[in-house]
Design a protein around this motif. Structure first.
Motif, PDB file in Angstrom:
ATOM      1  N   VAL A  86       2.869  11.634  -0.431  1.00 42.48           N
ATOM      2  CA  VAL A  86       4.397  11.395  -0.001  1.00 42.48           C
ATOM      3  C   VAL A  86       4.341  11.723   1.945  1.00 42.48           C
ATOM      4  O   VAL A  86       3.505  12.566   2.303  1.00 42.48           O
ATOM      5  CB  VAL A  86       4.866  13.181   0.325  1.00 42.48           C
ATOM      6  N   PRO A  87       5.288  11.258   2.532  1.00 50.13           N
ATOM      7  CA  PRO A  87       4.520  10.639   3.671  1.00 50.13           C
ATOM      8  C   PRO A  87       5.212  11.887   4.742  1.00 50.13           C
ATOM      9  O   PRO A  87       5.851  12.711   4.432  1.00 50.13           O
ATOM     10  CB  PRO A  87       5.859   9.258   4.033  1.00 50.13           C
ATOM     11  N   GLU A  88       4.202  12.191   5.457  1.00 48.48           N
ATOM     12  CA  GLU A  88       4.540  13.229   6.292  1.00 48.48           C
ATOM     13  C   GLU A  88       4.757  12.627   8.056  1.00 48.48           C
ATOM     14  O   GLU A  88       4.545  14.598   8.458  1.00 48.48           O
ATOM     15  CB  GLU A  88       3.123  13.729   6.130  1.00 48.48           C
ATOM     16  N   GLY A  89       4.133  12.493   8.477  1.00 49.84           N
ATOM     17  CA  GLY A  89       4.793  12.135   9.820  1.00 49.84           C
ATOM     18  C   GLY A  89       4.053  10.414  10.078  1.00 49.84           C
ATOM     19  O   GLY A  89       3.641   9.607   9.057  1.00 49.84           O
ATOM     20  N   ARG A  90       4.464  10.272  11.370  1.00 47.91           N
ATOM     21  CA  ARG A  90       4.320   8.517  12.053  1.00 47.91           C
ATOM     22  C   ARG A  90       3.578   8.706  13.384  1.00 47.91           C
ATOM     23  O   ARG A  90       4.180   9.452  14.592  1.00 47.91           O
ATOM     24  CB  ARG A  90       5.278   8.582  12.075  1.00 47.91           C
TER      25      ARG A  90
ATOM     26  N   ILE B  91       0.849   5.909   9.338  1.00 51.99           N
ATOM     27  CA  ILE B  91       1.852   6.667   8.225  1.00 51.99           C
ATOM     28  C   ILE B  91       0.531   7.194   7.989  1.00 51.99           C
ATOM     29  O   ILE B  91       0.003   7.286   7.503  1.00 51.99           O
ATOM     30  CB  ILE B  91       2.986   6.072   7.227  1.00 51.99           C
ATOM     31  N   VAL B  92       1.175   8.989   8.208  1.00 56.35           N
ATOM     32  CA  VAL B  92       0.136   9.935   7.731  1.00 56.35           C
ATOM     33  C   VAL B  92       1.183   9.748   5.801  1.00 56.35           C
ATOM     34  O   VAL B  92       1.999  11.040   6.677  1.00 56.35           O
ATOM     35  CB  VAL B  92       0.654  10.737   8.411  1.00 56.35           C
ATOM     36  N   LEU B  93      -0.243   9.636   5.033  1.00 56.24           N
ATOM     37  CA  LEU B  93       0.623  10.783   4.256  1.00 56.24           C
ATOM     38  C   LEU B  93      -0.161  10.989   2.975  1.00 56.24           C
ATOM     39  O   LEU B  93      -1.260  11.323   3.369  1.00 56.24           O
ATOM     40  CB  LEU B  93       1.015   9.646   2.831  1.00 56.24           C
ATOM     41  N   GLY B  94       0.489  12.740   2.474  1.00 55.34           N
ATOM     42  CA  GLY B  94      -0.833  13.499   1.512  1.00 55.34           C
ATOM     43  C   GLY B  94      -0.523  14.004  -0.024  1.00 55.34           C
ATOM     44  O   GLY B  94       1.078  13.953  -0.010  1.00 55.34           O
TER      45      GLY B  94
ATOM     46  N   GLY C 147       1.083  -1.192  -0.190  1.00 59.86           N
ATOM     47  CA  GLY C 147       0.374   0.294  -0.178  1.00 59.86           C
ATOM     48  C   GLY C 147       1.036   1.565  -0.127  1.00 59.86           C
ATOM     49  O   GLY C 147       0.462   2.242  -0.547  1.00 59.86           O
ATOM     50  N   LEU C 148       1.796   1.530   0.888  1.00 60.92           N
ATOM     51  CA  LEU C 148       2.555   2.397   1.189  1.00 60.92           C
ATOM     52  C   LEU C 148       3.228   2.975  -0.375  1.00 60.92           C
ATOM     53  O   LEU C 148       3.630   3.580  -0.927  1.00 60.92           O
ATOM     54  CB  LEU C 148       3.782   2.193   2.152  1.00 60.92           C
ATOM     55  N   ARG C 149       3.973   1.453  -1.167  1.00 60.94           N
ATOM     56  CA  ARG C 149       4.842   1.925  -2.148  1.00 60.94           C
ATOM     57  C   ARG C 149       3.647   2.281  -3.478  1.00 60.94           C
ATOM     58  O   ARG C 149       3.411   3.160  -4.112  1.00 60.94           O
ATOM     59  CB  ARG C 149       4.797   0.754  -3.141  1.00 60.94           C
ATOM     60  N   LEU C 150       2.312   2.225  -3.277  1.00 71.50           N
ATOM     61  CA  LEU C 150       1.522   2.110  -4.382  1.00 71.50           C
ATOM     62  C   LEU C 150       1.024   3.921  -4.120  1.00 71.50           C
ATOM     63  O   LEU C 150       1.199   4.591  -4.667  1.00 71.50           O
ATOM     64  CB  LEU C 150      -0.134   1.744  -4.416  1.00 71.50           C
ATOM     65  N   TYR C 151       0.608   4.354  -2.607  1.00 75.32           N
ATOM     66  CA  TYR C 151       0.554   5.672  -2.724  1.00 75.32           C
ATOM     67  C   TYR C 151       1.819   6.343  -3.156  1.00 75.32           C
ATOM     68  O   TYR C 151       1.256   8.095  -3.343  1.00 75.32           O
ATOM     69  CB  TYR C 151       0.675   5.877  -1.142  1.00 75.32           C
ATOM     70  N   GLN C 152       2.513   6.147  -2.694  1.00 75.71           N
ATOM     71  CA  GLN C 152       3.719   7.676  -2.806  1.00 75.71           C
ATOM     72  C   GLN C 152       3.897   6.935  -4.756  1.00 75.71           C
ATOM     73  O   GLN C 152       4.212   8.121  -5.218  1.00 75.71           O
ATOM     74  CB  GLN C 152       5.313   6.858  -2.160  1.00 75.71           C
ATOM     75  N   ARG C 153       3.690   5.909  -5.317  1.00 78.93           N
ATOM     76  CA  ARG C 153       3.894   6.454  -7.100  1.00 78.93           C
ATOM     77  C   ARG C 153       2.336   7.323  -7.094  1.00 78.93           C
ATOM     78  O   ARG C 153       2.986   7.504  -8.171  1.00 78.93           O
ATOM     79  CB  ARG C 153       3.310   4.670  -7.393  1.00 78.93           C
TER      80      ARG C 153
END
Ligand SMILES: CC(C)(COP(=O)(O)OP(=O)(O)OC[C@H]1O[C@@H](n2cnc3c(N)ncnc32)[C@H](O)[C@@H]1OP(=O)(O)O)[C@@H](O)C(=O)NCCC(=O)NCCS
Length: 168
Positions: A142-146, A162-165, A132-138
């Motif tokens: 952008v990971p913004e915090g933990r 992990i918060v991503l925006g 999931g993290l790979r797909l979201y970054q693709r």
């Protein structure tokens, strides 16, 4: 696979329930277990998403619901440019074929046309959901915090969220 994508309607609730029950098996990134879903839950997801956000379903050539993404416009007004509370799930037999990516492209298109304009989409992903993290970054997130120790999994494992925006 290039699925057909359309907004869900209330009559899709049984298919949505079936999809999320299938997608929440062992190793899934979904926080909600199958036992925490029922038809009123699925009906509520669709009703709330239609009222305050978006619910997009991906259908295969047999018109089977194989993936879904829903999210809500945040409140109060200072947050209404933000689409959050985002959940995505795909049927296990349809994963790894581009359905998730197609749903993100569709929500980006929906956001660009929404009024008032969506300027930020945010989501949470548990640290162990590596795919999931790979797909979201693709998809430009952008990971913004933990958020430390935010989840306890069924087997007792404690994980960070992990918060991503992505901003527009
Ligand atoms: C996370 C999830 C939504 C991703 O959806 P998906 O449809 O599997 O995602 P995609 O197929 O678009 O991308 C995933 C992989 O498939 C690959 N892929 C994309 N298009 C493809 C295609 N046409 N053919 C084959 N593989 C493809 C991607 O390269 C990607 O590979 P990688 O992870 O090695 O980089 C899905 O796996 C899922 O429902 N998981 C269970 C529920 C869950 O975890 N939800 C998220 C909670 S945060």
């Amino acid at each position: 696979m290039r699925p057909t994508i359309r907004s869900l309607v209330p009559a899709d609730a049984p298919a949505l329930l079936d999809l999320y029950r299938a997608a929440s098996g062992p190793g899934s990134g979904l926080a909600r277990t199958a036992g925490e879903t029922d038809l009123p839950w699925a009906e509520g997801v669709i009703a709330q998403s239609l009222a305050r956000g978006v619910t997009l379903g991906a259908f295969d050539a047999d018109e089977r619901l194989i993936g879904e993404l829903h999210a809500l416009r945040l409140t109060p007004r200072s947050f209404e440019h933000v689409l959050g509370d985002l959940t995505i799930g795909c049927r296990p037999d349809a994963q790894g074929q581009g359905v998730g990516a197609a749903l993100f492209e569709a929500v980006f298109a929906w956001s660009a046309a929404a009024s008032p304009r969506i300027q930020r989409i945010e989501l949470f992903c548990r640290e162990g959901n590596v795919g999931g993290l790979r797909l979201y970054q693709r998809m430009g997130f952008v990971p913004e915090g933990r958020l430390k120790a935010r989840l306890v999994l069924a087997d007792g494992t404690v994980e960070d969220d992990i918060v991503l925006g992505r901003t527009f």
